[in-house]
Design a protein around this motif. Structure first.
Motif, PDB file in Angstrom:
ATOM      1  N   TYR A 288       0.818  -1.202   0.000  1.00  0.00           N
ATOM      2  CA  TYR A 288       0.000   0.000   0.000  1.00  0.00           C
ATOM      3  C   TYR A 288       0.859   1.263   0.000  1.00  0.00           C
ATOM      4  O   TYR A 288       2.043   1.241   0.338  1.00  0.00           O
ATOM      5  N   ASP A 289       0.222   2.388  -0.324  1.00  0.00           N
ATOM      6  CA  ASP A 289       0.904   3.682  -0.267  1.00  0.00           C
ATOM      7  C   ASP A 289       1.409   3.980   1.141  1.00  0.00           C
ATOM      8  O   ASP A 289       2.427   4.646   1.311  1.00  0.00           O
TER       9      ASP A 289
ATOM     10  N   THR B  11      -0.593   1.442  -3.762  1.00  0.00           N
ATOM     11  CA  THR B  11      -1.853   0.708  -3.687  1.00  0.00           C
ATOM     12  C   THR B  11      -2.446   0.473  -5.068  1.00  0.00           C
ATOM     13  O   THR B  11      -2.789   1.414  -5.781  1.00  0.00           O
TER      14      THR B  11
ATOM     15  N   GLN C 180      -3.147   7.975  -7.691  1.00  0.00           N
ATOM     16  CA  GLN C 180      -3.918   6.836  -7.226  1.00  0.00           C
ATOM     17  C   GLN C 180      -4.911   6.389  -8.297  1.00  0.00           C
ATOM     18  O   GLN C 180      -5.467   7.214  -9.019  1.00  0.00           O
TER      19      GLN C 180
END
Length: 409
Positions: free
Chosen positions: A156-157, A229, A240
């Motif tokens: 994930y980020d 992510t 994103q």
């Protein structure tokens, strides 16, 4: 006719090589699975049918050994080593993932077997390759994935969270895919040259070359990629791509519009949903629809107009997703030429109507249980290379008499 009909392959049972044998068997090859007395340990791997452990109830075993026939041989005994060599004489290929020097110690390595069949293809899939200094280091699928790099790329980020391991034996599967590609190439080469060969496949190496820019960024520029992510790891963070829809479910939005027709379709969709008036960036979608050809992504960050047009495409996707269900977003984008996907669990993906329409669900009859079970189907759809599961996984020693002939004394 199946692509590999007429070829015989001997597979020494091992969980690391099982997927390669399955792929070749489902392509039509006569794959003979050779197990030790008592059977391969993976016969008892969970999960089990109806969640009840027992003989021939492992769904793991069922999946990985479709279309194969099975025999039992104790290769520690001279009599069964001779039986194995007799099978080699009629085989095109040996698949194995045996530890260390085991086959050489038994007199059953490539140098020995090619004397039995000169044009034999021998595929060895090991954690680090036969000649590696790490050849005898114990491994699992997790350590292969972690050591080779893919785990570092996945997560994930939020980097306070640890890396995420891909599920489903991806380390073993990746090695098996390279083993299969190598085996098919060797068969093609043999058809013209008449020559067999030994193929040494490293699971670590196979997984490492799937890290995309991860390994290259480090080796070439001494830079480390960052986990992101739902999108490719990158040295510099990218925008994103996952978003939450009106129904609370999440989707991957893929690549925003890039072609004029895609910008036009996005604007039409906003109008259909009555959202265009609350989207001030609509003017940039109109500009995108009037472009002469594909948007030049290299100008993003340099050309303010191009950046605004591209950003408007992404923003439109976000607005639409917030106002429709995940499935409607998926269907709407797909019908407009934009590749996106709903974030599914494996069970949900298996039941999706698109998977069903492509024949991914396959019925396999278990005559011993009087039932037909739904299996995952082909990982590809090639009209000139038919695919089929020809039989359920073999019971222990089920084909001994059929393949080995007379019973042991």
């Amino acid at each position: 006719m199946s692509a590999l009909k007429g070829y015989r392959i001997l597979e020494l049972a091992n969980e690391r090589i099982a997927f390669a044998g399955k792929l070749l068997a489902d392509m039509g090859a006569d794959v003979i699975l050779i197990e030790p007395p008592g059977g391969d340990p993976s016969r008892d791997y969970p999960p089990f049918v109806d969640d009840r452990p027992g003989v021939d109830r492992s769904l793991w075993w069922w999946h990985y050994h479709t279309s194969k026939r099975g025999v039992v041989l104790d290769l520690d005994k001279e009599e069964d080593r001779e039986r194995f060599k007799a099978l080699v004489a009629s085989a095109d290929m040996v698949l194995e993932s045996e530890p260390g020097s085991r086959l050489a110690d038994l007199g059953l390595d490539y140098e020995d077997l090619c004397k039995v069949r000169e044009d034999l293809i021998h595929v060895s899939l090991t954690p680090f390759g036969r000649g590696s200094a790490n050849a005898n280091v114990p491994v699992t699928d997790l350590t292969i994935m972690a050591g080779a790099g893919p785990v570092w790329n996945c997560g994930y980020d939020d980097h306070s969270l640890p890396p995420i391991r891909g599920g489903g034996n991806q380390g073993y599967h990746t090695g098996c895919h390279f083993a299969v590609m190598s085996a098919l190439t060797a068969l093609f080469y043999r058809a013209g040259s008449g020559e067999g060969q030994f193929i040494d496949v490293s699971m670590h190496g196979a997984s490492n070359v799937t890290t995309e820019a991860g390994s290259y960024a480090w080796l070439v520029a001494n830079q480390t990629v960052r986990r992101q992510t739902g999108r490719h790891a990158s040295v510099e963070p990218t925008g994103q791509t996952q978003m939450r829809c009106k129904d609370g479910r999440w989707v991957n939005t893929g690549v925003p519009p890039r072609y004029p027709v895609e910008f036009a379709r996005m604007l039409d969709w906003l109008n259909e949903l009555g959202l265009a008036e609350e989207f001030p960036e609509a003017v940039f979608l109109e500009m995108g629809a009037a472009l002469d050809g594909q948007i030049n992504l290299s100008k993003i960050g340099v050309d303010e107009e191009i950046a605004a047009i591209f950003g408007a495409g992404r923003a439109a996707l976000v607005l639409i997703a917030e106002n429709v269900s995940a499935y409607d977003f998926f269907i709407g984008c797909q019908s407009r030429g934009l590749a996106v996907g709903v974030i599914y669990s494996p069970e949900e993906a298996f039941e999706d109507e698109h998977f069903k329409a492509r024949g991914f669900q396959v019925g396999v009859r278990h005559e011993d249980m009087g039932k037909t079970f739904r299996y995952p189907g082909a990982p590809y759809k090639l009209p000139a290379s038919p695919w089929a599961i020809s039989r359920r996984a073999p019971k222990l020693g089920e084909h001994d008499a059929e393949i080995l002939g007379a019973p042991r004394g």
